[in-house]
Design an enzyme around this catalytic site. Structure first.
Site, PDB file in Angstrom:
ATOM      1  N   TYR A 178       0.828  -1.206   0.000  1.00  0.00           N
ATOM      2  CA  TYR A 178       0.000   0.000   0.000  1.00  0.00           C
ATOM      3  C   TYR A 178       0.863   1.255   0.000  1.00  0.00           C
ATOM      4  CZ  TYR A 178      -3.379   3.397   1.946  1.00  0.00           C
ATOM      5  OH  TYR A 178      -4.178   4.501   2.177  1.00  0.00           O
ATOM      6  N   ALA A 234       2.546   1.868  -3.367  1.00  0.00           N
ATOM      7  CA  ALA A 234       1.626   2.373  -4.378  1.00  0.00           C
ATOM      8  C   ALA A 234       1.288   3.838  -4.127  1.00  0.00           C
ATOM      9  CB  ALA A 234       0.350   1.532  -4.395  1.00  0.00           C
TER      10      ALA A 234
END
Length: 264
Positions: free
Chosen positions: A156, A159
């Site tokens: 996460y 990204a």
């Protein structure tokens, strides 16, 4: 929140799209833009069910190109385009435990949901903004993109860091064509998604949710304000940034985290 003082309709006549706009931060943003007079479109994979909202809803899975195309086509047909695009879609639903727990599929999903959904929507809706020489794009990122935790946010965070770089790059390309591009990086927000995340972490660790919440805040270095944000507080910042009051702001990453991020 009940402390909203500005009830002017300065977004009257504007069309806004908020992805992931049926709950959490996305819903708070959608509701705030509507208060300011905008016609608000929201997307999510599933209809929220009973709601008093007047927002136009489009059911779509934006983690793939087909869902983005569906949203863009319906907006073009019904509204012609948007003046405000809030790329709020994102999720941290990937295994914790570090690099060895993450497969290629996990990494691909993290990038599709947290980066490429925004890239595709921008590519679909930005040309109309450029044609009218006005528009605002907000990418909702996360402080995790700058303060990653290997135990729980590796994919996460990676990204979101990529989203930050993309947003900054795009802002430089389109600024002289009348379109502003801004990143907002919330810290911990009191949402259902956060509650679910904390519950899963607490179950895996064999401790209570309250203990895990305190552990997470401590792992992040502490939150000086001593609490999570209400989604409406984050929405107020987004509202300001899309309003005429912020007409000279572009290319910035606004951190709203209660003082948590330990950088100057």
């Amino acid at each position: 929140m009940e402390n909203i003082q500005d009830h002017t309709k300065e977004l009257e006549g504007k069309v806004a799209l908020v992805t992931g706009g049926t709950k959490g931060i996305g819903k708070a943003i959608a509701d705030r833009l509507a208060i300011a007079g905008a016609k608000v479109i929201v997307t999510a994979r599933n209809h929220p069910g009973q709601t008093e909202s007047d927002h136009h809803f489009i059911a779509a899975d934006l983690s793939g190109p087909e869902g983005v195309a569906k949203v863009a086509e319906e907006i073009a047909e019904l509204f012609g385009g948007v003046d405000i695009l809030i790329n709020n879609m994102g999720a941290n639903t990937f295994p914790g435990g570090g690099f060895s727990t993450l497969t290629d599929e996990h990494w691909n999903q993290a990038l599709q949901i947290n980066l490429l959904s925004s890239v595709r929507l921008d590519r679909a809706l930005l040309p109309q903004m450029l044609a009218q020489k006005s528009g605002v794009i907000i990418h909702i990122s996360s402080t995790s993109g700058m303060l990653p935790i290997w135990e729980s946010t590796m994919a996460y965070s990676s990204a979101k860091a990529a989203l930050n770089a993309y947003s900054k790059t795009l802002s430089g390309e389109v600024a002289n064509q009348g379109v502003r591009v801004i990143t907002v990086s919330p810290g911990l927000n009191k949402t259902q998604a956060m509650a679910t995340f904390l519950e899963e972490l607490s179950q895996n660790a064999g401790i209570t949710v309250e203990e895990m919440t305190q552990n997470l805040m401590a792992r992040l270095g502490g939150v000086p304000l001593g609490r999570m944000a209400e989604p409406e507080e984050t929405a107020e910042l987004v509202y300001f940034l899309v309003s005429p009051k912020a007409s000279y702001i572009t290319g910035a990453n606004y951190i709203i985290d209660g003082g948590n991020l330990p950088v100057v």
